[in-house]
Design a protein around this motif. Structure first.
Motif, mmCIF file in Angstrom:
data_model
loop_
_atom_site.group_PDB
_atom_site.id
_atom_site.type_symbol
_atom_site.label_atom_id
_atom_site.label_comp_id
_atom_site.label_asym_id
_atom_site.label_seq_id
_atom_site.Cartn_x
_atom_site.Cartn_y
_atom_site.Cartn_z
ATOM 1 N N ALA A 255 60.135 42.632 18.870
ATOM 2 C CA ALA A 255 60.211 44.032 18.428
ATOM 3 C C ALA A 255 59.060 44.739 18.986
ATOM 4 O O ALA A 255 59.317 45.993 19.527
ATOM 5 N N LYS A 256 58.028 44.227 19.221
ATOM 6 C CA LYS A 256 56.870 44.975 19.394
ATOM 7 C C LYS A 256 56.945 45.410 21.131
ATOM 8 O O LYS A 256 56.859 46.355 21.572
ATOM 9 N N GLU A 257 57.655 44.331 22.007
ATOM 10 C CA GLU A 257 57.827 44.408 23.070
ATOM 11 C C GLU A 257 58.818 45.776 23.272
ATOM 12 O O GLU A 257 58.676 46.425 24.396
ATOM 13 N N GLN B 156 53.764 48.529 11.094
ATOM 14 C CA GLN B 156 53.300 49.780 10.976
ATOM 15 C C GLN B 156 52.835 50.252 9.483
ATOM 16 O O GLN B 156 52.221 51.074 9.169
ATOM 17 N N PRO C 101 59.418 49.923 15.677
ATOM 18 C CA PRO C 101 58.316 49.621 14.461
ATOM 19 C C PRO C 101 58.934 48.986 13.215
ATOM 20 O O PRO C 101 60.438 49.064 13.070
ATOM 21 N N CYS C 102 58.154 48.249 12.486
ATOM 22 C CA CYS C 102 58.294 47.505 11.674
ATOM 23 C C CYS C 102 57.893 47.810 10.135
ATOM 24 O O CYS C 102 56.255 48.322 10.123
ATOM 25 N N GLN D 123 59.001 48.164 21.448
ATOM 26 C CA GLN D 123 58.472 49.314 20.744
ATOM 27 C C GLN D 123 59.349 49.789 19.385
ATOM 28 O O GLN D 123 59.319 50.980 19.223
ATOM 29 N N ASP E 8 48.908 43.102 11.513
ATOM 30 C CA ASP E 8 48.989 44.257 12.627
ATOM 31 C C ASP E 8 50.568 44.350 13.263
ATOM 32 O O ASP E 8 50.698 45.361 13.907
ATOM 33 N N GLU E 9 51.310 43.542 12.901
ATOM 34 C CA GLU E 9 52.707 43.689 13.288
ATOM 35 C C GLU E 9 53.320 44.829 12.593
ATOM 36 O O GLU E 9 54.454 44.943 12.915
ATOM 37 N N LEU F 226 59.123 39.207 15.592
ATOM 38 C CA LEU F 226 58.157 40.194 15.698
ATOM 39 C C LEU F 226 57.726 40.721 17.012
ATOM 40 O O LEU F 226 57.337 41.957 17.416
ATOM 41 N N THR F 227 57.260 39.575 17.769
ATOM 42 C CA THR F 227 56.800 39.813 19.209
ATOM 43 C C THR F 227 58.194 40.623 19.903
ATOM 44 O O THR F 227 57.580 41.568 20.732
#
Ligand code: BG6
Ligand code: MG
Length: 216
Positions: free
Chosen positions: A104-106, A134, A110-111, A108, A131-132, A101-102
């Motif tokens: 994926a966030k880096e 959307q 969306p999950c 950008q 919060d991880e 998840l980290t």
């Protein structure tokens, strides 16, 4: 290029199957039906009421209860299940999930969560990962449960991407069938039982390279 990730919750993000099993087993005993861990496999990915129907059919009691009695049984199971969920902490994220998840966030990406569970928002809070994501699709807004693709198509629509731009993650055969019926790339997450039809099979999410996945 793929543009979004759509995750099942139970069995992909955390292992709640053991709590579902305990709660269903106790409930089934109150109506003289015995279930075991092998039978429990077929409840994975299946909605609460559909799970109850399968248990009743297993005990030859499909016609033994009225709708309101069945609703009371499902409610009783859920009360016990929610009690068991109280013990969840971030340490109950399955191995590799936080790292995935980290990453994926880096990048950008969306999950979304596409889970049949009405307890999904509560579980995500307990795991401290709300919060991880959307999007969390509300299964109460859907007509059909897995293996129908509806929940995955809805997640893609809410993420604003086309189905073939999404990658779905599932540990249950019903869910995997739903992802493929939605026309998405499917990651099967193995937790014991065999899975059929996945584009790739893994035991944990950090076996995957996000860059390779996105290029699928
Ligand atoms: C799915 C589980 O994620 O959610 C099923 O795999 C469960 O076992 C279903 O029945 C519904 O969950 P809940 O929390 O709404 O009873
Ligand atoms: Mg699952």
């Amino acid at each position: 290029m793929k543009k979004g990730f759509i995750f099942d919750l139970d069995g992909v993000i955390t292992d709640t199957a053991k709590f579902h099993y305990l709660a269903w087993k106790d409930l089934a005993e109150t109506i003289d039906i015995e279930i075991d861990i092998v039978f429990n496999e077929q409840l994975k990915g299946i909605s609460r009421m559909d799970s109850l129907e399968r248990i009743l059919a297993h005990g030859n009691k499909s016609d033994a209860f009225t709708l309101s009695e069945k609703e009371a049984l499902a409610h009783q199971k859920n009360t016990h299940y929610v009690e068991l969920l109280q013990q969840l902490t971030p340490a109950d994220l399955l191995p590799g999930v936080k790292e995935f998840l980290t990453a994926a966030k880096e990048k950008q990406i969306p999950c979304a969560i596409a889970s049949a569970s009405r307890n999904a928002p509560f579980i995500l809070e307990k795991l401290d990962v709300a919060d991880e994501f959307q999007i969390v699709v509300d299964p109460a807004t859907l007509k059909n449960g897995k293996p129908d693709p509806e929940i995955f198509l809805k997640a893609a629509e809410m993420l604003g991407i086309k189905p073939d731009e999404a990658i779905g993650f599932e540990d249950a055969q019903a869910g995997l069938d739903g992802i493929k019926a939605a026309g998405m790339y499917a990651v099967g997450v193995l937790s014991g039982e065999e899975l059929h039809g996945a584009d790739i099979l893994v035991h944990r999410l950090d076996e995957l390279s996000i860059d390779t996945l996105l290029a699928k």
